[in-house]
Every structure is written in C-alpha cells, then in structure tokens.
Scaffold this motif. Structure first.
Motif, PDB file in Angstrom:
ATOM      1  N   UNK A   3      -2.467   2.996  -0.132  1.00  0.00           N
ATOM      2  CA  UNK A   3      -1.576   4.058  -0.601  1.00  0.00           C
ATOM      3  C   UNK A   3      -2.173   5.431  -0.330  1.00  0.00           C
ATOM      4  N   UNK A   4      -3.477   5.577  -0.532  1.00  0.00           N
ATOM      5  CA  UNK A   4      -4.125   6.865  -0.303  1.00  0.00           C
ATOM      6  C   UNK A   4      -4.072   7.252   1.165  1.00  0.00           C
ATOM      7  N   UNK A   5      -4.044   6.281   2.076  1.00  0.00           N
ATOM      8  CA  UNK A   5      -3.981   6.620   3.499  1.00  0.00           C
ATOM      9  C   UNK A   5      -2.676   7.349   3.829  1.00  0.00           C
ATOM     10  N   UNK A   6      -1.664   7.206   2.975  1.00  0.00           N
ATOM     11  CA  UNK A   6      -0.420   7.942   3.154  1.00  0.00           C
ATOM     12  C   UNK A   6      -0.573   9.439   2.920  1.00  0.00           C
ATOM     13  N   UNK A   7      -1.713   9.860   2.367  1.00  0.00           N
ATOM     14  CA  UNK A   7      -1.980  11.277   2.142  1.00  0.00           C
ATOM     15  C   UNK A   7      -2.344  12.005   3.442  1.00  0.00           C
ATOM     16  N   UNK A 107      -7.260  14.910   6.348  1.00  0.00           N
ATOM     17  CA  UNK A 107      -7.402  14.277   7.656  1.00  0.00           C
ATOM     18  C   UNK A 107      -7.955  12.865   7.588  1.00  0.00           C
ATOM     19  N   UNK A 108      -8.545  12.497   6.452  1.00  0.00           N
ATOM     20  CA  UNK A 108      -9.102  11.156   6.333  1.00  0.00           C
ATOM     21  C   UNK A 108      -9.245  10.760   4.875  1.00  0.00           C
ATOM     22  N   UNK A 109      -9.298   9.455   4.655  1.00  0.00           N
ATOM     23  CA  UNK A 109      -9.541   8.876   3.337  1.00  0.00           C
ATOM     24  C   UNK A 109     -10.754   7.972   3.482  1.00  0.00           C
ATOM     25  N   UNK A 110     -11.747   8.162   2.614  1.00  0.00           N
ATOM     26  CA  UNK A 110     -12.972   7.367   2.684  1.00  0.00           C
ATOM     27  C   UNK A 110     -13.179   6.656   1.361  1.00  0.00           C
ATOM     28  N   UNK A 111     -13.371   5.343   1.443  1.00  0.00           N
ATOM     29  CA  UNK A 111     -13.702   4.531   0.273  1.00  0.00           C
ATOM     30  C   UNK A 111     -15.152   4.093   0.425  1.00  0.00           C
ATOM     31  N   UNK A 115     -15.592   4.622  -4.738  1.00  0.00           N
ATOM     32  CA  UNK A 115     -15.078   5.982  -4.882  1.00  0.00           C
ATOM     33  C   UNK A 115     -14.217   6.346  -3.679  1.00  0.00           C
ATOM     34  N   UNK A 116     -13.120   7.037  -3.937  1.00  0.00           N
ATOM     35  CA  UNK A 116     -12.255   7.522  -2.866  1.00  0.00           C
ATOM     36  C   UNK A 116     -12.447   9.026  -2.715  1.00  0.00           C
TER      37      UNK A 116
END
Length: 137
Positions: A3-7, A107-111, A115-116
């Motif tokens: 879901x966060x990748x939709x950001x 520009x990116x989502x990091x897990x 932690x995101x």
C-alpha cells in the motif's frame, strides 16, 4: 509495504525539519510562528549537525525556505539530508517558537527492520511523520 508503494510519485508533507538536497531539486521547508515576529534567522545543518548555511528571513509569521545547496565559499553542498531550524524573536525581544515542516515528491519506499521510510529528494523520512498526501501536479 504494497500500500505504501502507492505513495510513489505523490507529494507528501511531513512534520519534519529534515529535507533532501539533490542535483535536481533544492531542499525546501515551510514554517509558521504563533504570533508576530520582528526577526527570523534560518540555520541549515548537515547530517552530522554541522552548520552549513545561515540566512536572515523576512519577518513573517509563516513562509517558506528553499536552499539550493550554496555554501559561503561559493561551492555547493553534497546531496543528502539537511535540517532547518529557525530562531525568531518578537518586538519585546522574547523568543518565539517556530514550527517547521517539509514536503516533496516521494520517490521510494524502504522497509528495514520493521520500519517504513519514504524517500523524498534524497532524504529518508519515517512514514509516521507523513501529515498530508496529495497527487503531484
């Protein structure tokens, strides 16, 4: 994380004093004070806490600061995260608290380690600091 990748590609506003500086985009922040001020001084620090730039701002209760990375010696700061603090005083000389936020295109989502974080202009900002999300453009 799906879901966060939709950001990605959206503009996020964050309750953070950290903004990213890249070759394409300057670091930018917004600020607000709860009452009138007569003097504002912005201080930008790098990731180690070293002051890299200071500037006097027009005295206003709210506004924005954009820094292109220019240093006093004419060189340019390295890309990466920078923090902004603002010192303000009112007509009686009393300190006035100033809140600072940052925004930019995600520009990116990091897990990592549970932690995101969201990548914004080269800075990694915890998703918990996201206060607003809007479509780019």
């Amino acid at each position: 994380m799906a879901q966060a990748s939709g950001f990605i590609g959206h503009v996020g506003q964050f309750a953070s004093t950290v903004a990213g500086l890249s070759a394409e985009t300057g670091a930018s922040w917004t600020y607000s004070a709860p009452r009138g001020v007569t003097a504002l001084t912005a201080t930008i620090t790098d990731g180690s806490g070293k002051t890299v730039a200071t500037m006097a701002l027009d005295p206003a209760t709210s506004g924005s600061v954009t820094w292109n990375g220019g240093l006093a010696d004419g060189s340019r700061a390295a890309n990466g995260p920078y923090s902004l603090s603002i010192a303000a005083v009112d007509a009686s000389g009393a300190d006035v608290p100033v809140s600072v936020t940052t925004s930019g295109t995600i520009s990116e989502v990091i897990a990592e380690n549970g932690n995101l974080t969201l990548g914004v202009n080269g800075a990694q900002i915890p998703i918990a600091l996201l206060t607003k999300l809007q479509s780019a453009g």
